[in-house]
Design a protein around this motif. Structure first.
Motif, mmCIF file in Angstrom:
data_model
loop_
_atom_site.group_PDB
_atom_site.id
_atom_site.type_symbol
_atom_site.label_atom_id
_atom_site.label_comp_id
_atom_site.label_asym_id
_atom_site.label_seq_id
_atom_site.Cartn_x
_atom_site.Cartn_y
_atom_site.Cartn_z
ATOM 1 N N UNK A 120 0.831 -1.201 0.000
ATOM 2 C CA UNK A 120 0.000 0.000 0.000
ATOM 3 C C UNK A 120 0.869 1.256 0.000
ATOM 4 N N UNK A 121 1.936 1.272 0.810
ATOM 5 C CA UNK A 121 2.849 2.421 0.828
ATOM 6 C C UNK A 121 3.458 2.669 -0.551
ATOM 7 N N UNK A 122 3.887 1.612 -1.211
ATOM 8 C CA UNK A 122 4.514 1.753 -2.528
ATOM 9 C C UNK A 122 3.501 2.287 -3.535
ATOM 10 N N UNK A 123 2.340 1.678 -3.614
ATOM 11 C CA UNK A 123 1.385 2.056 -4.657
ATOM 12 C C UNK A 123 0.735 3.419 -4.417
ATOM 13 N N UNK A 124 0.631 3.857 -3.171
ATOM 14 C CA UNK A 124 0.085 5.198 -2.891
ATOM 15 C C UNK A 124 0.977 6.298 -3.452
ATOM 16 N N UNK A 125 2.227 5.993 -3.707
ATOM 17 C CA UNK A 125 3.134 6.979 -4.317
ATOM 18 C C UNK A 125 2.766 7.259 -5.771
ATOM 19 N N UNK A 126 2.018 6.350 -6.365
ATOM 20 C CA UNK A 126 1.678 6.470 -7.780
ATOM 21 C C UNK A 126 0.185 6.651 -8.038
ATOM 22 N N UNK A 127 -0.637 6.047 -7.209
ATOM 23 C CA UNK A 127 -2.078 6.017 -7.470
ATOM 24 C C UNK A 127 -2.860 6.543 -6.272
ATOM 25 N N UNK A 128 -3.699 7.543 -6.533
ATOM 26 C CA UNK A 128 -4.561 8.048 -5.460
ATOM 27 C C UNK A 128 -5.959 7.451 -5.547
ATOM 28 N N UNK A 129 -6.181 6.573 -6.491
ATOM 29 C CA UNK A 129 -7.474 5.915 -6.668
ATOM 30 C C UNK A 129 -7.328 4.437 -6.281
ATOM 31 N N UNK A 130 -8.177 3.982 -5.403
ATOM 32 C CA UNK A 130 -8.096 2.601 -4.915
ATOM 33 C C UNK A 130 -8.262 1.577 -6.029
ATOM 34 N N UNK A 131 -8.884 1.962 -7.144
ATOM 35 C CA UNK A 131 -9.086 1.027 -8.260
ATOM 36 C C UNK A 131 -7.761 0.543 -8.859
ATOM 37 N N UNK A 132 -6.705 1.307 -8.648
ATOM 38 C CA UNK A 132 -5.396 0.897 -9.150
ATOM 39 C C UNK A 132 -4.574 0.193 -8.084
ATOM 40 N N UNK A 133 -4.914 0.365 -6.832
ATOM 41 C CA UNK A 133 -4.151 -0.275 -5.758
ATOM 42 C C UNK A 133 -4.713 -1.644 -5.380
ATOM 43 N N UNK A 134 -6.015 -1.738 -5.240
ATOM 44 C CA UNK A 134 -6.643 -2.966 -4.732
ATOM 45 C C UNK A 134 -6.331 -4.205 -5.579
ATOM 46 N N UNK A 135 -6.313 -4.128 -6.914
ATOM 47 C CA UNK A 135 -5.970 -5.348 -7.666
ATOM 48 C C UNK A 135 -4.590 -5.916 -7.302
#
Length: 191
Positions: A120-135
Motif C-alpha cells: 500500500x505504501x509503494x502504490x500510494x506513491x503512484x495512485x490516489x485511486x483505490x481502483x489501481x491499488x486494490x488489484x
C-alpha cells in the motif's frame, strides 16, 4: 512479488533451460492478462501485456491515474527486470550479487527500499485511486493472508510491471503438453 508471479518467472526459466519449445511446448498468450472487476458499479480496467494498451484503457476509464501509471512503470520496470534476472540465475551468493550489481544501482536500491515497505505504501506513491491499488493487493498480500499495510509486502507492487515483461498463457494443445515436452527434453538429453 506475489507467489503467482514468482511461479511464472521460475516456469519461464525452466522452459528456457530445458529448451521445451524445441520439444513442442508453445504457449498461447492472450494480449490481456488481467481484468480487474470491482464490487461496486465502477468500470473494470484491463491489464495488457502491452504497456500502451494498458495506458490507453486507463485513459478511457481512469484518466487521472495515467500519469501515475507512467511514473510507476518508470520506477517499477527496472526493478522487475532485476528480479527476473535474479530468478533466472543459478542460486549462489556470488552469482546473485554479481547479477544485482550489474544492474543500475537505482533498481537494486529501489528493490531493497520497496521490500521493506508495504504494498500500500509503494502504490500510494503512484495512485490516489483505490481502483489501481486494490488489484495488486488481491494478487499479493491478500493471497498470503496479510493486510496490504503490512511492512515487507512492498514487492507485491511489482505485479503490474512483471506482467508487462512476462506474458501469461496456456500451452497450445492443453496442459498435457508440459509433461510431454519435458519428457521429450529429458529423453533427448539421455534420460
Amino acid at each position: 512479488i506475489c507467489h503467482c508471479d514468482h511461479t511464472m518467472i521460475r516456469a519461464t526459466a525452466v522452459i528456457d533451460e530445458l529448451e521445451l519449445a524445441s520439444h513442442g511446448l508453445h504457449y498461447l498468450e492472450p494480449p490481456a492478462n488481467h481484468v480487474h472487476l470491482f464490487h461496486d458499479d465502477s468500470p473494470p480496467w484491463v491489464h495488457f501485456v502491452d504497456q500502451e494498451a494498458t495506458i490507453d484503457g486507463l485513459a478511457a476509464l481512469y484518466p487521472h491515474q495515467v500519469d501515475g501509471y507512467r511514473r510507476y512503470l518508470g520506477d517499477a520496470l527496472p526493478v522487475a527486470r532485476l528480479v527476473l534476472d535474479v530468478a533466472r540465475t543459478y542460486p549462489s551468493a556470488a552469482r546473485l550479487s554479481a547479477r544485482a550489481l550489474s544492474r543500475r544501482g537505482d533498481a537494486a536500491a529501489r528493490l531493497i527500499r520497496w521490500s521493506r515497505l508495504s504494498v500500500d505504501d509503494v502504490l500510494r506513491r503512484y495512485f490516489d485511486d483505490w481502483h489501481l491499488r486494490v488489484p495488486a493487493f488481491s494478487t499479493g498480500p491478500t493471497v498470503w493472508g496479510l493486510p496490504p499495510s503490512t511492512p515487507g509486502t512492498g514487492l507485491a507492487a511489482l505485479g503490474y510491471a512483471t506482467r508487462h515483461l512476462v506474458p501469461t498463457g496456456r500451452p497450445r494443445g492443453g496442459s498435457g503438453m508440459l509433461p510431454t515436452a519435458t519428457r521429450a527434453s529429458l529423453e533427448a538429453a539421455g534420460g
